[in-house]
Structures are given as structure tokens and as C-alpha cells.
Design an enzyme around this catalytic site. Sequence first.
Site, PDB file in Angstrom:
ATOM      1  N   GLY A  17       9.845  -4.217   3.557  1.00 58.63           N
ATOM      2  CA  GLY A  17      10.880  -3.281   4.018  1.00 58.63           C
ATOM      3  C   GLY A  17      12.206  -3.484   3.315  1.00 58.63           C
ATOM      4  N   GLY A  18      12.212  -4.305   2.274  1.00 54.64           N
ATOM      5  CA  GLY A  18      13.487  -4.661   1.645  1.00 54.64           C
ATOM      6  C   GLY A  18      13.898  -3.837   0.433  1.00 54.64           C
ATOM      7  CD  GLN A  30      -2.833   0.072   4.347  1.00 57.72           C
ATOM      8  OE1 GLN A  30      -2.550   1.167   3.879  1.00 57.72           O
ATOM      9  NE2 GLN A  30      -1.952  -0.705   4.945  1.00 57.72           N
ATOM     10  CB  CYS A  35       0.911   4.928   8.364  1.00 61.52           C
ATOM     11  SG  CYS A  35       1.383   6.504   7.652  1.00 61.52           S
ATOM     12  CG  HIS A  55       7.764  -1.535   7.235  1.00 61.66           C
ATOM     13  ND1 HIS A  55       7.463  -0.202   7.162  1.00 61.66           N
ATOM     14  CD2 HIS A  55       9.068  -1.630   6.879  1.00 61.66           C
ATOM     15  CE1 HIS A  55       8.535   0.484   6.784  1.00 61.66           C
ATOM     16  NE2 HIS A  55       9.516  -0.360   6.621  1.00 61.66           N
ATOM     17  CD  GLU A  89      -3.714   5.094   6.158  1.00 61.12           C
ATOM     18  OE1 GLU A  89      -3.006   6.083   5.886  1.00 61.12           O
ATOM     19  OE2 GLU A  89      -3.842   4.660   7.304  1.00 61.12           O
ATOM     20  N   PRO A 143       0.845  -1.203   0.000  1.00 66.61           N
ATOM     21  CG  PRO A 143       0.029  -1.020   2.183  1.00 66.61           C
ATOM     22  CD  PRO A 143       0.741  -1.949   1.259  1.00 66.61           C
ATOM     23  CG  MET A 144       3.628   2.617  -1.577  1.00 63.11           C
ATOM     24  SD  MET A 144       4.873   2.680  -2.873  1.00 63.11           S
ATOM     25  CE  MET A 144       4.334   1.348  -3.936  1.00 63.11           C
ATOM     26  CB  VAL A 145      -0.438   7.694   0.738  1.00 68.01           C
ATOM     27  CG1 VAL A 145      -0.990   9.063   0.416  1.00 68.01           C
ATOM     28  CG2 VAL A 145      -1.140   7.108   1.951  1.00 68.01           C
TER      29      VAL A 145
END
Length: 333
Positions: free
Chosen positions: A208-209, A80, A109, A176, A36, A11-13
Site C-alpha cells: 500500500g506504499g 493469485q 479486492c 494492504h 487475480e 497482484p494486479m488485474v
Amino acid sequence: MSFSNITALAPMVRVGTLPMRLLALDFGADLVYCEELIDIKMVQCRRVVNEVLQTVDFVAPDERVMFRTCEKEKDRVVFQMGTADPQRALQVGRLVEKDVAAVDVNMGCPKEYSTKGGMGAALLSDPDKIEAILMKLVTGVSVPVTCKIRILPSLQETIQLVQRIEKTGVAAVAVHGRFKEERPRNPVHCDYIQAVAQAVSIPIIANGGSLDLVKSHSDIDEFKKATGTSSVMLARAAMWNASVFSSQGTIPVDKVMEEYLKYAIRYENHAFNTKYCLCQMLRDRVESPLGKQVQAAQTNAEISEAFGLQEFYQQTHKELQARRERLQTSSGP
Ligand code: FNR
């Protein structure tokens, strides 16, 4: 649907809108999370079938489309939400459940717009609230429920939290591997993700990679090994070049931008959002002549000129217009 052995678009705003999700699916992502969306805004939306675009739109009272989805992603899109309220979470879950594959709650977040209402990473210090939200969703909606967390200050606390989350009946947890206070440039704690994955039986999706571990598709397996998981979720690596999902190897980002733009045109994506996503892909080229042209553009038509896609734009626009007129005639008096 399964959350094991999958690779997901995180998910990315602003980034995770329909064109990016469809692009990620084309390149081989198994699941795509939307940006989100905040519960308070979603509950005010009405569900509208958009016959012209062949999408389902969730439209706010001011006519803004908050969430646009389509048949192609129906079985693979995860919705999400940002929430701190079980009842409202349920209302949102019920509103979207017919059109999505799963619903997810953002618990990671650290940005103020999320934490100030007790949402996002603020939930991590309120496990009772986490439990209440997830149980309400698991028992109240017909699709699988997941959540996305960050790691807690100690391994023991992190494991205890995920074990408690597992008992609510969620289908998977995305972890994450960074502490709430850590910045995206800090190294990811693969050891935490691994310990969590060993401590529960539901799938853990490692996240998180992007910064140092996953640069291309072949690195995904390394990240799985390092975290002891079978599933991986990518944010920045996918935002910079969505072909990271392709088992055939990454393709030049200029080609990726073109494909992205075609979806943005086809689905009448808001031009500001199109520009934002393209600028993320341009990265250190935002000040190049192409970057400047993109930044100066005000409409998808103008953006398409920067990429030499005027013809595609005109053709698509004409087709959508013709469909619009046909539908108006057939629904007329
Ligand atoms: C994010 N992230 C994020 N996380 C989340 O749960 N909901 C969201 O809406 C967002 N929005 C968002 C926007 C942008 C532009 C970025 C870069 C990141 C966090 C993201 O999903 C992920 O957890 C982190 O970026 C770490 O993963 P990568 O980037 O190392 O793969």
C-alpha cells in the site's frame, strides 16, 4: 521458498501477466504475483504445454489463454485466485501447483466483480469462509499458501483475523494497509501493518506504499521500517516503472517500456494487454504522439513500430515461426 526479506510484484488485474512478471524479476523482484484469476474460469481451463513459446498455458474452452507461465518464473511466481468456495479453490490449486511457487487467495479486492460472488474483500466479513478456504488449500496442495487482505475497521479485529489466518498454516499474509472503503489515493495505515506484524510469527508482507512512500528502490527500506516488516509488495510503483525493484536505481521509463515490449513480443502476449500495460507506464503521456500511436495499434507488430522495435519483432516472429514449423514436421505422420 521464503516470504521473509523479499520484495514482491503485487497482484494486479491485467497488469500482472507474464511480460510484466518477467520484467519485475529481471529488475530484482524476488516474487511475482499474477493477476487475480477467478476460480470458476480457471476450473474450466486445460493445461497445455506450449512447445513453441516454451510456456505452460492454462487455456479456456474458448481458447483464450487465462494464465501463461514459463520455467524462468517457476520458483517465484505466486498464483493469485479469486474464490469464495473451498472445494473450487482446491481444484484450482491442484490444477496449477506443478507450475507455480505458491498459491494466494485474494481477500482484499473491493471491486464489484470480485465482491459480488462473495470473493475478494467480501471474504473479510466471513472469517469462517476464510478459514475453510485456507485450510482446504494448505492441506490439499503441495506448494505454500498465502493470502492478501485489507485492514478491518479496528486494529483489534485486524489482529484477531490475521491470528486466525495464521493458525490455518499459511506461509505468509500480505497486508494492504487500507480499509475496504478507502481509495488508492488515501494514505496507507503503516501503524496497522506494524501491529499485525508484531502479533504473529509468520511473515507479513507490507503493501500500500506506492503512492506517497515508495518512489524508488531506496524507499523500500523506509517502508519496511515504517511497517516493521521485512517484506514489501509493490503494485502501482512497479506498474509505472518496474525498475523500482532495481537496487541500482530506477531507469527511464522509456527503456522499461522497451524491455517490457520485448517480453510481450517473445511470449506472444495479447496485443490489447500489451497496450494496456504500456498505457499505464505512459501515464500522463497517453495523449502524446507516442501514446496515440500505441493506442491506435492493433497488433504487437504495430506496437513495436511505435518503439522502433520492428526488427526485434520480425526476428523474434521468424524464430518462433521456424520453431512452429519444425515441431509440426517432427510431429507429422
Ligand atoms: C490492483 N490490486 C489488486 N489486488 C489484488 O489482490 N489482486 C488484483 O488482481 C489486483 N488488481 C489490481 C490492479 C491494478 C491496476 C492496481 C493498481 C491494483 C491492488 C494492489 O495489489 C495493491 O494492493 C494496491 O494497489 C496497493 O498497493 P500499492 O499500489 O500502493 O503498491
